[in-house]
Motif scaffolding. Structure first.
Motif, PDB file in Angstrom:
ATOM      1  N   ALA A 141      39.915  36.153  50.471  1.00 52.87           N
ATOM      2  CA  ALA A 141      39.928  35.860  49.038  1.00 52.87           C
ATOM      3  C   ALA A 141      38.532  35.566  48.489  1.00 52.87           C
ATOM      4  N   ARG A 143      35.644  37.220  48.409  1.00 56.66           N
ATOM      5  CA  ARG A 143      35.000  38.272  47.619  1.00 56.66           C
ATOM      6  C   ARG A 143      35.596  38.327  46.211  1.00 56.66           C
ATOM      7  N   ARG A 144      36.924  38.221  46.124  1.00 53.03           N
ATOM      8  CA  ARG A 144      37.580  38.236  44.809  1.00 53.03           C
ATOM      9  C   ARG A 144      37.139  37.050  43.962  1.00 53.03           C
ATOM     10  N   ASP A 147      33.583  37.612  42.714  1.00 54.45           N
ATOM     11  CA  ASP A 147      33.579  38.609  41.636  1.00 54.45           C
ATOM     12  C   ASP A 147      34.081  38.007  40.332  1.00 54.45           C
ATOM     13  N   GLN A 153      34.247  42.122  37.397  1.00 57.90           N
ATOM     14  CA  GLN A 153      35.441  42.927  37.557  1.00 57.90           C
ATOM     15  C   GLN A 153      35.269  44.359  37.065  1.00 57.90           C
ATOM     16  N   HIS A 406      36.361  48.134  47.650  1.00 59.53           N
ATOM     17  CA  HIS A 406      35.668  46.933  47.179  1.00 59.53           C
ATOM     18  C   HIS A 406      34.159  47.087  47.194  1.00 59.53           C
ATOM     19  N   GLY A 450      39.702  33.132  37.654  1.00 59.06           N
ATOM     20  CA  GLY A 450      40.476  33.607  38.794  1.00 59.06           C
ATOM     21  C   GLY A 450      41.348  32.559  39.454  1.00 59.06           C
TER      22      GLY A 450
END
Length: 556
Positions: A141, A143-144, A147, A153, A406, A450
């Motif tokens: 999680a 990396r998400r 970002d 995004q 990704h 996020g």
């Protein structure tokens, strides 16, 4: 937000119905009162592994129901729609745990799998506590989250599209190369097959048409015989037609003076005579349609047998022969176009791959820049949480040999809690309290970008007090400005910052003589007493009450 939680017959909870508000809600109470039972119950509703021991003794089942109010377009609603689950209005999750083992789950009264329940729950609630298996320690999680923090995004989506284009181009190139290799190995066979099928020229639905025509020709004598008999019966000795003609002529001579009274019968006889004549012509035409040349039957049979033989040879149906011919011709084309298509596919793949690599490199640079900003903001949160000597770093490792949708980066949050110690993954932090405070620092920085709409913090103030507890309370309150936050706490400094406080207690039920857990929303006066208890212990003093008043007043 989580609007309501209903629990029936789970461990020590017989019946519990909670209505929850937005902002920061704290759950307080003596150690052992049942706070963990409340969180375990909510975890069950969110897809945790079922356990028959959770069902209250003597009961057949336990039930947990959680209701969520979400905005339109929320990720959880999208996920439910993709899985054909009605999601208008509130999202109501219900988990039933049976005492004999199995459990079942529903969302808005529709049965769902545990995998779907967990996926939906992940979009609704995050639980942070002193256990390494909770949120934010999952490297997949990181990396998400980076970002989202960096607002990357759009770049991520662009890279994903370019990756798909490059992957599709690579697949097309590989398939064409395989086709060429296969065609070269089978050149003689292909040349023969193409020539044979081209000469045969199979047509769509031809087998059925030939079979029907063949069947008719083979039975034509029977049909012709029946038509002959019908024609003979109709013709007879000609008396019927003559009688109709005679009657018609006789009445036609009288018709003009009958003032229209004979018009209908004359018209009917005239029509009957015409139909009689038409019936004779139709019989003759039908008979001619069944007159086949024996050579035509022979040719039809030969054609049908040839098609079926070809279908057996090429292991397909007769109807598929045309597509088999097309496939063979395509394979031959791969050998005879001088490599033109191969060259186009190679160029397309090279261009797509280069475009992806450029975009992935730019994304990597943007991630490194965002990582520095994230590290700086997290570092600013650490001193107040008694982690002033700790280090936090977002590692971005790029490997062009392992590309994906990704990009080419692996992102991981690493920490060192003491000077001189190497950086290591979050889950390697030995102290549960330190881990929980790192989680809080991260969530304060990442929450607006996020995060799930509901955050639950389980005793993250364990082992700290005074200024550190106050710092934790401030950060939880700050998080609650944009999200719903629930916190299990033993700290009066944290509890004082809540907009809603609930007391969890354990007592003996008079009727059943069993111990039960109760949860009671506190009024302003009751809250003052609970804070005083948290400050002074078993004996609540006036000094503790005065200090509780100061804590509550300080939050205004």
């Amino acid at each position: 937000m989580l609007t309501a939680l209903s629990i029936r017959d789970i461990v020590l909870i017989e019946k519990l119905d909670l209505t929850l508000e937005g902002g920061l809600t704290v759950l307080t109470g003596e150690t052992g009162a049942g706070k963990s039972i409340l969180l375990d119950s909510l975890g069950l509703a969110l897809g945790a592994r079922g356990d028959s021991t959770l069902v209250r003794s003597g009961q057949a089942k336990g039930t947990v129901t959680a209701a969520f109010a979400l905005p339109e377009g929320h990720a959880a609603r999208k996920l439910l729609k993709e899985n054909d689950v009605e999601c208008d209005g509130e999202i109501i999750i219900r988990r039933v745990q049976n005492a004999d083992g199995p459990s079942r789950a529903t969302i808005n009264d529709q049965p769902v799998s545990l995998n779907l329940l967990r996926s939906v729950a992940a979009e609704l609630v995050e639980i942070h506590g002193q256990h390494a298996d909770r949120a934010l320690v999952d490297v997949s999680a990181h990396r998400r989250l980076l970002d989202a923090f960096g607002g990357l995004q759009a770049q991520v989506d662009s890279v994903a599209k370019l990756w798909k284009t490059a992957s599709d181009a690579a697949d097309a190139l590989e398939q064409h190369r395989a086709l060429m290799a296969k065609a070269e190995a089978e050149r003689d066979y292909l040349e023969h097959a193409v020539a044979e099928l081209k000469k045969l020229a199979p047509q769509p639905n031809e087998e059925q048409q030939l079979a029907e025509a063949r069947q008719l020709m083979m039975q034509s004598e029977q049909y012709v015989g029946a038509l002959d008999e019908a024609e003979q019966a109709l013709a007879g000795d000609g008396a019927a037609e003559a009688k109709i003609n005679a009657a018609l002529r006789r009445l036609e001579r009288r018709k003009d003076g009958a003032h229209g009274k004979l018009d209908a019968v004359v018209a009917t006889l005239d029509r009957l005579l015409a139909e009689y004549t038409e019936a004779g012509r139709a019989l003759q035409e039908a008979r001619r349609s069944f007159e086949y040349d024996p050579r035509e039957l022979e040719q039809s049979e030969e054609r049908l047998f040839a098609l079926r033989a070809a279908a057996r040879k090429y292991r397909c149906t007769v109807d598929d022969l045309a597509s088999v011919q097309q496939r063979f011709e395509t394979e031959m084309q791969a050998l005879t176009d001088g490599g033109a298509k191969l060259g186009k596919l190679e160029s397309a793949h090279a261009e797509a791959k280069a475009a992806f690599e450029v975009a992935a490199d730019k994304l990597s640079a943007a991630r490194r820049k965002a990582a520095k900003a994230l590290d700086k903001q997290v570092a600013e949160e650490l001193p107040a949480l008694k982690l002033e000597k700790a280090r936090f770093e977002t590692q971005v490792q790029s490997d062009a040999s392992k590309p994906g949708s990704h990009g080419v980066d692996r992102v991981e949050f690493v920490v060192a809690t003491n000077p001189g110690t190497p950086l290591s993954p979050l889950m390697k932090i030995a102290s549960g309290g330190e881990l929980a405070r790192f989680m809080l620092a991260l969530k304060v920085v990442l929450a607006a970008k996020g995060s799930a709409p509901v955050l639950i913090f389980d005793e993250i103030d364990t082992g700290v007090g005074g200024a550190v507890a106050d710092a934790i309370g401030k950060r939880l309150a700050r998080l609650a400005e944009g999200l719903q936050v629930l916190a299990v706490t033993h700290s009066p400094q944290v509890a004082a910052r809540a907009v809603q406080q609930m007391l969890i207690s354990k007592m003996e039920d008079v009727a059943s003589k069993r111990m039960v857990t109760r949860v009671q929303p506190l009024s302003a006066q009751s809250r003052r007493e609970e804070l005083a208890r948290m400050l002074s212990g078993a004996t609540v003093t006036d000094a503790a009450r005065a200090q509780a008043d100061q804590l509550l007043a300080g939050q205004g």
